[in-house]
Design an enzyme around this catalytic site. Sequence first.
Site, short mmCIF file in Angstrom:
data_model
loop_
_atom_site.label_atom_id
_atom_site.label_comp_id
_atom_site.label_asym_id
_atom_site.label_seq_id
_atom_site.Cartn_x
_atom_site.Cartn_y
_atom_site.Cartn_z
N ASP A 38 -20.19 -32.56 -18.01
CA ASP A 38 -20.03 -33.81 -18.74
C ASP A 38 -19.32 -34.82 -18.13
O ASP A 38 -18.83 -35.98 -18.57
CB ASP A 38 -19.25 -33.36 -20.21
CG ASP A 38 -18.16 -32.71 -19.84
OD1 ASP A 38 -17.74 -32.18 -18.78
OD2 ASP A 38 -17.48 -32.23 -20.87
N SER A 39 -18.80 -34.45 -16.68
CA SER A 39 -18.11 -35.55 -16.11
C SER A 39 -19.08 -36.90 -15.79
O SER A 39 -18.65 -37.93 -15.19
CB SER A 39 -17.98 -34.87 -14.39
OG SER A 39 -18.90 -34.21 -14.05
N GLU A 78 -15.90 -24.97 -22.09
CA GLU A 78 -14.29 -25.03 -21.78
C GLU A 78 -13.57 -24.01 -22.71
O GLU A 78 -14.04 -24.05 -23.73
CB GLU A 78 -13.87 -26.27 -21.53
CG GLU A 78 -14.49 -26.97 -20.72
CD GLU A 78 -13.95 -28.75 -20.62
OE1 GLU A 78 -12.93 -28.93 -21.16
OE2 GLU A 78 -14.37 -29.44 -19.91
N GLU A 81 -10.44 -24.25 -12.72
CA GLU A 81 -10.13 -25.54 -12.20
C GLU A 81 -8.67 -25.79 -12.15
O GLU A 81 -7.96 -25.82 -12.98
CB GLU A 81 -10.62 -26.55 -13.29
CG GLU A 81 -10.69 -27.96 -12.66
CD GLU A 81 -11.42 -29.20 -13.26
OE1 GLU A 81 -12.32 -28.71 -14.13
OE2 GLU A 81 -11.41 -30.40 -13.09
O1 KIV Z 1 -18.15 -31.75 -15.80
C1 KIV Z 1 -17.91 -31.24 -14.76
O2 KIV Z 1 -18.28 -31.79 -13.67
C2 KIV Z 1 -17.09 -29.93 -14.37
C3 KIV Z 1 -16.84 -29.57 -13.19
C4 KIV Z 1 -15.44 -30.27 -13.01
C5 KIV Z 1 -16.75 -28.20 -12.76
O3 KIV Z 1 -16.99 -29.25 -15.60
#
Ligand code: KIV
Length: 267
Positions: A45-46, A116, A182
Amino acid sequence: MKRLRTRYFAQVKAEGRKFTALTSYDTMSARLFDEAGIDLLLVGDSAANVVHGHETTLPITLDEMISMASAVVRSTRRAFVVVDLPFGSYEESPAQALAASVRVMKESGAQAIKIEGGVEMADTIRTIVAAGIPVCAHVGFTPQSEHALGGYVVQGRGDAADELRKDAQAVADAGAFAVVIEMVPATIATEVTKQLTIPVIGIGAGNGTDGQILVWTDAFGMNPGGRMPRFVRQYANLGEQLLQAAQAYRADVESGAFPNSDESFED
Ligand code: KIV
């Protein structure tokens, strides 16, 4: 070429080897990373930040995640594809999380979902796993909770280390096949990696974890001007190359140098 399964990651850990993971959000990067032999691609979701230009990961929707995930799956043959459940699609109840996971699996063809949270997500993980869907957990710094955590802050320092150990153990006991850890001190991440029988994927967690993941736009220089965490190593500067290419194209068009006769059709 066969698609990797969850047992591959368990085997790599059992043999004391390392595996690789990167984020991917589209067909272009997915195809190249698969060819490069990256083992796991996370449709993270980044994407809310790096693809859609939002300040946080919170605004991205399940429909947007599924659309990107299906492109990544279609463009890969070997990589194991994991898809983030976005903020708001799973926290309400295990039933809500299962419904979102089923949509991801049915509509994108991905191999697993990621959520998460630690102890508080154990029941949810159990429910999704019981339906036959592999779950990757995510503990330590969890970007969807950045407002509650007070921003991008290292987790698990001092007294908080015990909470981190409990979170990691809880998601493993609930049946997660792997866990992302993380932004935590390297010593704690290494300890958790030894404590757990499931593979641990580190990001900003030192080199003692079983696997490493990076947001690809950070690692390869496609995040110009964006936040660059100190744990990122930049392997390329694609942003600079793209900028130069676009400037060269513009100059050629404006001067009349493009297209030339070879690049034009004859009568
Ligand atoms: O959404 C993402 O890119 C992530 C990574 C930081 C592991 O969860």
